[in-house]
Enzyme design. Structure first.
Site, PDB file in Angstrom:
ATOM      1  N   ALA A   8       0.807  -1.229   0.000  1.00 45.81           N
ATOM      2  CA  ALA A   8       0.000   0.000   0.000  1.00 45.81           C
ATOM      3  C   ALA A   8       0.836   1.274   0.000  1.00 45.81           C
ATOM      4  CB  ALA A   8      -0.944  -0.014   1.202  1.00 45.81           C
ATOM      5  N   ASP A 160      -2.656  -5.132 -20.140  1.00 44.65           N
ATOM      6  CA  ASP A 160      -2.289  -5.526 -21.507  1.00 44.65           C
ATOM      7  C   ASP A 160      -3.437  -5.211 -22.473  1.00 44.65           C
ATOM      8  OD1 ASP A 160       0.117  -6.746 -20.426  1.00 44.65           O
ATOM      9  OD2 ASP A 160      -1.254  -8.229 -19.597  1.00 44.65           O
ATOM     10  N   ARG A 163      -3.584  -1.469 -23.047  1.00 48.41           N
ATOM     11  CA  ARG A 163      -2.482  -1.095 -23.949  1.00 48.41           C
ATOM     12  C   ARG A 163      -2.833  -1.454 -25.392  1.00 48.41           C
ATOM     13  NH1 ARG A 163       2.246  -3.617 -19.987  1.00 48.41           N
ATOM     14  NH2 ARG A 163       2.682  -1.675 -18.861  1.00 48.41           N
ATOM     15  N   HIS A 188       0.948 -12.858 -18.376  1.00 50.25           N
ATOM     16  CA  HIS A 188       1.327 -11.433 -18.404  1.00 50.25           C
ATOM     17  C   HIS A 188       2.857 -11.396 -18.506  1.00 50.25           C
ATOM     18  CE1 HIS A 188       1.605  -7.199 -17.561  1.00 50.25           C
ATOM     19  NE2 HIS A 188       2.355  -7.432 -16.492  1.00 50.25           N
TER      20      HIS A 188
HETATM   21  P1  NAD Z   1       6.844  -0.711  -5.476  1.00 51.94           P
HETATM   22  O1  NAD Z   1       8.184  -1.251  -5.183  1.00 51.94           O
HETATM   23  O2  NAD Z   1       6.676   0.759  -5.689  1.00 51.94           O
HETATM   24  O3  NAD Z   1       5.824  -1.109  -4.316  1.00 51.94           O
HETATM   25  C1  NAD Z   1       5.720  -2.409  -3.834  1.00 51.94           C
HETATM   26  C2  NAD Z   1       5.402  -2.308  -2.364  1.00 51.94           C
HETATM   27  O4  NAD Z   1       5.160  -3.613  -1.880  1.00 51.94           O
HETATM   28  C3  NAD Z   1       6.550  -1.723  -1.525  1.00 51.94           C
HETATM   29  O5  NAD Z   1       6.079  -0.603  -0.781  1.00 51.94           O
HETATM   30  C4  NAD Z   1       6.950  -2.875  -0.615  1.00 51.94           C
HETATM   31  O6  NAD Z   1       7.344  -2.434   0.682  1.00 51.94           O
HETATM   32  C5  NAD Z   1       5.659  -3.670  -0.563  1.00 51.94           C
HETATM   33  N1  NAD Z   1       5.816  -5.080  -0.197  1.00 51.94           N
HETATM   34  C6  NAD Z   1       6.825  -5.929  -0.508  1.00 51.94           C
HETATM   35  N2  NAD Z   1       6.599  -7.130   0.038  1.00 51.94           N
HETATM   36  C7  NAD Z   1       5.418  -7.049   0.696  1.00 51.94           C
HETATM   37  C8  NAD Z   1       4.654  -7.963   1.455  1.00 51.94           C
HETATM   38  N3  NAD Z   1       5.079  -9.211   1.684  1.00 51.94           N
HETATM   39  N4  NAD Z   1       3.482  -7.539   1.989  1.00 51.94           N
HETATM   40  C9  NAD Z   1       3.058  -6.282   1.794  1.00 51.94           C
HETATM   41  N5  NAD Z   1       3.745  -5.367   1.084  1.00 51.94           N
HETATM   42  C10 NAD Z   1       4.900  -5.757   0.542  1.00 51.94           C
HETATM   43  O7  NAD Z   1       6.300  -1.547  -6.715  1.00 51.94           O
HETATM   44  P2  NAD Z   1       5.063  -1.209  -7.666  1.00 51.94           P
HETATM   45  O8  NAD Z   1       5.558  -0.409  -8.806  1.00 51.94           O
HETATM   46  O9  NAD Z   1       3.934  -0.712  -6.869  1.00 51.94           O
HETATM   47  O10 NAD Z   1       4.768  -2.665  -8.269  1.00 51.94           O
HETATM   48  C11 NAD Z   1       4.267  -3.705  -7.464  1.00 51.94           C
HETATM   49  C12 NAD Z   1       4.227  -5.003  -8.249  1.00 51.94           C
HETATM   50  O11 NAD Z   1       3.282  -4.901  -9.320  1.00 51.94           O
HETATM   51  C13 NAD Z   1       5.552  -5.382  -8.905  1.00 51.94           C
HETATM   52  O12 NAD Z   1       5.748  -6.787  -8.759  1.00 51.94           O
HETATM   53  C14 NAD Z   1       5.329  -5.045 -10.370  1.00 51.94           C
HETATM   54  O13 NAD Z   1       6.149  -5.801 -11.229  1.00 51.94           O
HETATM   55  C15 NAD Z   1       3.870  -5.430 -10.513  1.00 51.94           C
HETATM   56  N6  NAD Z   1       3.163  -4.890 -11.681  1.00 51.94           N
HETATM   57  C16 NAD Z   1       2.255  -5.706 -12.289  1.00 51.94           C
HETATM   58  C17 NAD Z   1       1.532  -5.261 -13.366  1.00 51.94           C
HETATM   59  C18 NAD Z   1       0.541  -6.160 -14.062  1.00 51.94           C
HETATM   60  O14 NAD Z   1       0.029  -5.759 -15.125  1.00 51.94           O
HETATM   61  N7  NAD Z   1       0.226  -7.337 -13.553  1.00 51.94           N
HETATM   62  C19 NAD Z   1       1.731  -3.957 -13.830  1.00 51.94           C
HETATM   63  C20 NAD Z   1       2.653  -3.135 -13.180  1.00 51.94           C
HETATM   64  C21 NAD Z   1       3.377  -3.621 -12.100  1.00 51.94           C
HETATM   65  C1  LMR Z   2       4.056  -4.008 -16.796  1.00 52.88           C
HETATM   66  O1  LMR Z   2       3.648  -4.735 -17.690  1.00 52.88           O
HETATM   67  O2  LMR Z   2       4.191  -2.771 -16.936  1.00 52.88           O
HETATM   68  C2  LMR Z   2       4.405  -4.607 -15.463  1.00 52.88           C
HETATM   69  O3  LMR Z   2       4.209  -5.989 -15.471  1.00 52.88           O
HETATM   70  C3  LMR Z   2       5.746  -4.229 -14.991  1.00 52.88           C
HETATM   71  C4  LMR Z   2       6.839  -4.930 -15.758  1.00 52.88           C
HETATM   72  O4  LMR Z   2       7.704  -5.536 -15.135  1.00 52.88           O
HETATM   73  O5  LMR Z   2       6.817  -4.862 -16.988  1.00 52.88           O
END
Ligand code: NAD
Ligand code: LMR
Length: 328
Positions: A8, A160, A163, A188
């Protein structure tokens, strides 16, 4: 309505939580109880964000509570948005994290604990959306560990799809909302398959409207598959605002009925539909009846090209599943 959000204090949640608090995401007028979860070192940052959320004085919000452990947070939860995990594009323990699958061992363990907690403590009809990468296989780990077949587990492929719609809208000069039935199949990851052959625009076939096979196969497809990497390269951080938009859109689509003639996108456990291996989390075209009742749209016709692409992404999901066997 109790909504749990992990990670969060991270960059996605900073956009996602305000989106969720706007009116119109949930189908009823129930007030939201937000349960925000972080790891202990990020709790101060989270408390700062909570002050901002309080200052936003959302009329939709009843309470905001913070947690540094998942077990207390998920008690009686209606929704769990599992964002908390490490993104790629960083150096972790001396190794550069290049692909989302490289995160399997790092992030996988998070989802065993979270799955167990959700399965035993969240509501029996709880809906779970995994955003943290590699999202599909993390969802598989979470769902297996939840041991609760009535809860709905999903991984995010909505980004996706958004996009893909944006690129097509630019190509044919239309609005994204005019595009229907654009489905993301598979993982993904760079093997995902965005299908245009079953998509519609103005009631007509979108693929025919585009009329440019070479653009679809040589420009559109790789651009969508590599869009996450393109953003990381440009921003120096992985997509956040768009990911938050997509997560909120997924919640909205599960809570509300799908508009007539359309589908929405998420990855769910495969029953073998469309040639995807059974028992992995794969993107499918989905239809929502609202209130968490969703099913796979069954009327997509796949060309030999589409089938060959779906086979590749299905095989990758099987390989990822093998790598985490010990966590399932
Ligand atoms: P970020 O590093 O800004 O934030 C992640 C947060 O998670 C951090 O504040 C961290 O302290 C917290 N965290 C880590 N382990 C934790 C746990 N066990 N319990 C609770 N909190 C925990 O990263 P972000 O940019 O917010 O991205 C988060 C995730 O989403 C990444 O794995 C990223 O690759 C993924 N993501 C997925 C998609 C998708 O389309 N599926 C798109 C974008 C990003
Ligand atoms: C995305 O598609 O933007 C996320 O899954 C982050 C990444 O690692 O590409």
């Amino acid at each position: 309505m109790k909504i749990v959000i992990t990670g969060a204090a991270g960059q996605i949640s900073y956009s996602l939580i305000p989106f969720l608090c706007e009116r119109g995401v949930f189908s009823n007028d129930e007030k939201l109880d937000l349960a925000l979860v972080e790891i202990p070192p990020a709790m101060n940052k989270l408390e700062g964000f909570v002050k901002e959320l309080e200052d936003s004085a959302y009329s939709t919000v009843n309470s905001i509570t913070t947690f540094d452990n998942i077990n207390d947070a998920v008690e009686e939860a209606d929704w769990c948005l599992l964002v908390g995990s490490i993104p790629r594009g960083i150096v972790f323990k001396g190794k550069e994290i290049k692909e989302r699958a490289d995160l399997l061992q790092i992030n996988g363990n998070i989802f065993t604990e979270q799955g167990k907690a959700i399965g035993s403590k969240a509501k029996s009809n709880c809906k779970v959306l995994v955003v943290g990468n590699p999202a599909n296989t993390n969802a598989l780990i979470g769902q297996k560990n939840s041991n609760n077949p009535n809860q709905l587990w999903m991984a995010m492929t909505m980004l996706d799809a958004l996009r893909a719609k944006a690129q097509v809208a630019k190509k044919i000069n239309c609005h994204v909302d005019e595009i229907y039935r654009l489905a993301i199949f598979g993982n993904h990851s760079p093997t995902m398959f965005p299908d245009l052959e079953n998509a519609n625009f103005g009631g007509k076939n979108l693929y025919s409207k585009i009329g440019d096979k070479s653009w679809v196969e040589n420009e559109f497809l790789p651009r969508i598959q590599q869009r996450g990497a393109e953003i990381i390269q440009a921003r120096g951080a992985s997509s956040a605002s768009s990911a938050a938009r997509a997560a909120c859109d997924t919640v909205k689509n599960v809570e509300n009925s799908t508009r007539s003639g359309d589908i929405f996108n998420a990855a769910i456990i495969s029953d073998g539909s469309y040639g995807v291996a059974e028992g992995v989390f794969s993107g499918f075209p989905l239809i929502s009846e609202g209130n968490g009742i969703i099913h796979i749209a069954r009327d997509f016709n796949l060309s030999e090209f589409a089938k060959s692409k779906i086979k590749i992404t299905s095989n990758e999901l099987l390989e990822e599943r093998e790598l985490v066997r010990d966590l399932l």
